[in-house]
Design an enzyme around this catalytic site. Structure first.
Site, PDB file in Angstrom:
ATOM      1  N   GLU A  54       1.324  -1.300   0.354  1.00 42.32           N
ATOM      2  CA  GLU A  54      -0.010   0.449   0.726  1.00 42.32           C
ATOM      3  C   GLU A  54       0.886   1.091   0.122  1.00 42.32           C
ATOM      4  O   GLU A  54       1.671   1.064   0.785  1.00 42.32           O
ATOM      5  CB  GLU A  54      -0.994  -0.373   1.411  1.00 42.32           C
ATOM      6  CG  GLU A  54      -1.940   0.076   0.902  1.00 42.32           C
ATOM      7  CD  GLU A  54      -2.719   0.069   0.074  1.00 42.32           C
ATOM      8  OE1 GLU A  54      -3.366  -0.973  -1.362  1.00 42.32           O
ATOM      9  OE2 GLU A  54      -3.764  -1.345   0.508  1.00 42.32           O
ATOM     10  N   HIS A  55       0.448   2.565  -0.650  1.00 36.95           N
ATOM     11  CA  HIS A  55       1.379   3.910  -1.140  1.00 36.95           C
ATOM     12  C   HIS A  55       2.774   3.345  -1.617  1.00 36.95           C
ATOM     13  O   HIS A  55       3.234   4.003  -1.116  1.00 36.95           O
ATOM     14  CB  HIS A  55       1.139   4.359   0.296  1.00 36.95           C
ATOM     15  CG  HIS A  55       0.023   4.765   0.595  1.00 36.95           C
ATOM     16  ND1 HIS A  55      -0.511   5.594   0.483  1.00 36.95           N
ATOM     17  CD2 HIS A  55      -0.622   4.616   1.056  1.00 36.95           C
ATOM     18  CE1 HIS A  55      -1.549   6.459   0.543  1.00 36.95           C
ATOM     19  NE2 HIS A  55      -2.263   4.625   1.420  1.00 36.95           N
ATOM     20  N   ASP A  76       2.837   1.783  -4.782  1.00 41.34           N
ATOM     21  CA  ASP A  76       2.866   2.283  -6.946  1.00 41.34           C
ATOM     22  C   ASP A  76       3.954   3.966  -6.527  1.00 41.34           C
ATOM     23  O   ASP A  76       4.134   4.020  -8.102  1.00 41.34           O
ATOM     24  CB  ASP A  76       1.991   1.242  -6.657  1.00 41.34           C
ATOM     25  CG  ASP A  76       1.175   3.134  -6.805  1.00 41.34           C
ATOM     26  OD1 ASP A  76       0.826   3.691  -5.429  1.00 41.34           O
ATOM     27  OD2 ASP A  76      -0.298   2.564  -7.258  1.00 41.34           O
ATOM     28  N   GLY A 107     -15.258   5.064  -3.370  1.00 39.94           N
ATOM     29  CA  GLY A 107     -14.803   6.068  -2.594  1.00 39.94           C
ATOM     30  C   GLY A 107     -14.192   4.717  -1.108  1.00 39.94           C
ATOM     31  O   GLY A 107     -13.876   5.159  -0.244  1.00 39.94           O
ATOM     32  N   ASP A 142      -3.962   1.085  -9.305  1.00 39.09           N
ATOM     33  CA  ASP A 142      -5.465   0.515  -9.668  1.00 39.09           C
ATOM     34  C   ASP A 142      -5.725  -0.051 -11.456  1.00 39.09           C
ATOM     35  O   ASP A 142      -6.562  -0.454 -11.370  1.00 39.09           O
ATOM     36  CB  ASP A 142      -6.189   1.739  -9.440  1.00 39.09           C
ATOM     37  CG  ASP A 142      -6.071   2.289  -7.812  1.00 39.09           C
ATOM     38  OD1 ASP A 142      -5.617   1.028  -7.033  1.00 39.09           O
ATOM     39  OD2 ASP A 142      -6.267   3.003  -6.709  1.00 39.09           O
TER      40      ASP A 142
HETATM   41  P1  ADP Z   1     -12.182   4.481  -4.756  1.00 37.74           P
HETATM   42  O1  ADP Z   1     -11.446   4.665  -6.147  1.00 37.74           O
HETATM   43  O2  ADP Z   1     -11.562   3.851  -4.080  1.00 37.74           O
HETATM   44  O3  ADP Z   1     -13.617   4.511  -5.545  1.00 37.74           O
HETATM   45  P2  ADP Z   1     -11.514   7.613  -5.360  1.00 37.74           P
HETATM   46  O4  ADP Z   1     -12.159   8.768  -4.905  1.00 37.74           O
HETATM   47  O5  ADP Z   1     -10.347   7.744  -6.462  1.00 37.74           O
HETATM   48  O6  ADP Z   1     -12.040   6.764  -4.798  1.00 37.74           O
HETATM   49  O7  ADP Z   1     -12.922   7.239  -7.050  1.00 37.74           O
HETATM   50  C1  ADP Z   1     -14.281   7.818  -6.257  1.00 37.74           C
HETATM   51  C2  ADP Z   1     -14.722   9.106  -7.591  1.00 37.74           C
HETATM   52  O8  ADP Z   1     -14.871   8.699  -9.007  1.00 37.74           O
HETATM   53  C3  ADP Z   1     -16.601   9.290  -7.344  1.00 37.74           C
HETATM   54  O9  ADP Z   1     -16.303  10.230  -6.110  1.00 37.74           O
HETATM   55  C4  ADP Z   1     -16.787   9.297  -8.617  1.00 37.74           C
HETATM   56  O10 ADP Z   1     -16.254  10.702  -8.710  1.00 37.74           O
HETATM   57  C5  ADP Z   1     -15.992   8.758  -9.585  1.00 37.74           C
HETATM   58  N1  ADP Z   1     -17.158   7.292  -9.634  1.00 37.74           N
HETATM   59  C6  ADP Z   1     -16.363   6.324  -9.848  1.00 37.74           C
HETATM   60  N2  ADP Z   1     -17.017   5.395  -9.878  1.00 37.74           N
HETATM   61  C7  ADP Z   1     -18.371   5.887 -10.154  1.00 37.74           C
HETATM   62  C8  ADP Z   1     -19.574   6.235 -10.720  1.00 37.74           C
HETATM   63  N3  ADP Z   1     -19.759   4.727 -11.297  1.00 37.74           N
HETATM   64  N4  ADP Z   1     -20.423   6.770 -11.221  1.00 37.74           N
HETATM   65  C9  ADP Z   1     -19.987   8.049 -11.391  1.00 37.74           C
HETATM   66  N5  ADP Z   1     -18.861   8.440 -10.522  1.00 37.74           N
HETATM   67  C10 ADP Z   1     -17.852   7.344 -10.595  1.00 37.74           C
HETATM   68 MG    MG Z   2      -9.653   5.314  -6.720  1.00 32.32          MG
END
Ligand code: ADP
Ligand code: MG
Length: 362
Positions: free
Chosen positions: A26-27, A29, A112, A162
């Site tokens: 973790e952290h 990459d 998220g 990712d």
């Molecule tokens: P993680 O990648 O861990 O889920 P991130 O903060 O990197 O968290 O990414 C989450 C963001 O990606 C969301 O807040 C949104 O803006 C966007 N996102 C991801 N999947 C979708 C989706 N299916 N529809 C709309 N937005 C999405």
């Molecule tokens: Mg992400």
């Protein structure tokens, strides 16, 4: 869907990409180190319908805002559409010619939750664009374009794990990836254990600053130690690392020890040595909690409850941190029972609403 589509029904393209859970590493990459993610069953699906002109429209079942923008005139808006704009922006900047399209997104990867919904979205959109418009995009270029969308357009300075995982990982192996050379090898998951993933019910917002702060601290530690990246440290550097001003020393120590744990975890996986894997998970979590300081009280509680469970080999927080999910290896056939038990105990103690994501409910 379909407004402006004059290319016929056969040009509608549906593509998907999975979320991922990082087993360990973790952290590391963005420090040029090692990671070990695997795909989760949840995925993001997109439907792309080409249209004439340069307009893109986008909607998502997981977001309220619908959006529209012009190719070549992408402007950050501060919402989810930036991930789509980031992708077309990155393609345009790398010389790929696109035409407009209507995009519809739906996902069962929680947003998220540390399971990389962002890369699943980027990779699904990139795959759909590649196939709709016949772009020559190899796997590594596709992953790099997704990372560029997130780094250079959205403004989250994530590493390459990712996008590589969303594009190349599967659910029966772990993707052992050297994030500097991008060489990878698939390591089968142990047949005699159950993978369990529980979302803590605490969401993080990766672009909110903490993640980028950690990245800047790592770059500063590398600069002060005189190495190109923290990946270049060895155990012989430990004394120098400990002389760095706090917190830089602890940040560097996490990366050095975490890289070593990934290499050991690959060996443990190959030997199906689940007890050793469990110890490595425990050490990784402690390092993220104490040295890298990316855990939270709730996630620590969830990890402790899992570690204390009779059916569990090991547990740790997974993903960038500041909330998110916990990854667990449990005794074969006991994953669901243990996962439900741990989630229930955590809900009672924390007042949060956890979700057992793996094994999935479908
Ligand atoms: P993680 O990648 O861990 O889920 P991130 O903060 O990197 O968290 O990414 C989450 C963001 O990606 C969301 O807040 C949104 O803006 C966007 N996102 C991801 N999947 C979708 C989706 N299916 N529809 C709309 N937005 C999405
Ligand atoms: Mg992400």
């Amino acid at each position: 869907m379909g407004a402006g589509n004059d290319a016929g029904p056969h040009s509608v393209v549906r593509r998907a990409a999975p979320g991922r859970v990082n087993l360990i590493g973790e952290h590391t990459d963005y420090n040029g180190g090692f990671v070990l993610p695997t795909a989760i069953p949840q995925q993001t699906a997109v439907v792309l319908t080409p249209r004439t002109g340069k307009t893109v429209t986008a909607q998502s079942a997981n977001a309220n805002q619908v959006g529209e923008f012009i190719l070549g005139d992408e402007q950050p808006r501060g919402d989810w559409l930036d991930y789509v704009q980031g992708v077309t922006w990155a393609l345009g900047h790398n010389g790929f010619e696109l035409q407009g399209f209507d995009l519809s997104v739906s996902s069962d990867v929680p947003l998220g939750a540390g399971l990389s919904s962002s890369a699943a979205l980027e990779v699904a959109v990139l795959r759909a664009i590649r196939d709709a418009f016949g772009l020559a995009l190899d796997d590594l270029t596709l992953a790099r374009l997704g990372q560029s969308a997130e780094n250079d357009f959205v403004g989250a300075r994530c590493g390459i794990m990712d996008q590589m995982a969303a594009n190349l990982a599967d659910g029966s192996t772990a993707l052992f990836l050297d994030t500097r050379s991008l060489e990878f090898r698939r390591v089968p998951l142990p047949a005699d254990a159950d993978l369990v993933v529980i979302h803590s019910g605490v969401s993080h917002d990766i672009s909110a600053g903490d993640y980028n702060t950690r990245r800047a601290e790592c770059e500063e530690a590398a600069r002060q130690l005189g190495v190109p990246q923290l990946r270049d440290l060895t155990d012989a550097d430990l004394r120098r690392i400990e002389q760095l001003p706090d917190p830089l020393g602890r940040r560097a120590r996490h990366v050095l020890t975490e890289d070593a744990r990934v290499l050991e975890a690959v060996v443990a996986l190959e030997r199906s040595d689940l007890n050793r894997l469990g110890e490595l998970f425990g050490a990784s979590h402690a390092s993220m909690r104490d040295d890298f300081e990316v855990s939270t009280t709730d996630v620590d509680l969830l990890v402790e409850l899992a570690q204390d469970d009779e059916d569990v080999y090991g547990a740790r927080m997974t993903g960038g941190g500041f909330g998110g999910s916990v990854v667990i290896f449990a005794r074969q056939g006991r994953g669901r029972v243990a996962g439900d038990r741990i989630a229930q105990a955590y809900a009672t103690r924390s007042g949060r609403i956890p979700t057992l994501l793996v094994p999935p409910n479908f």
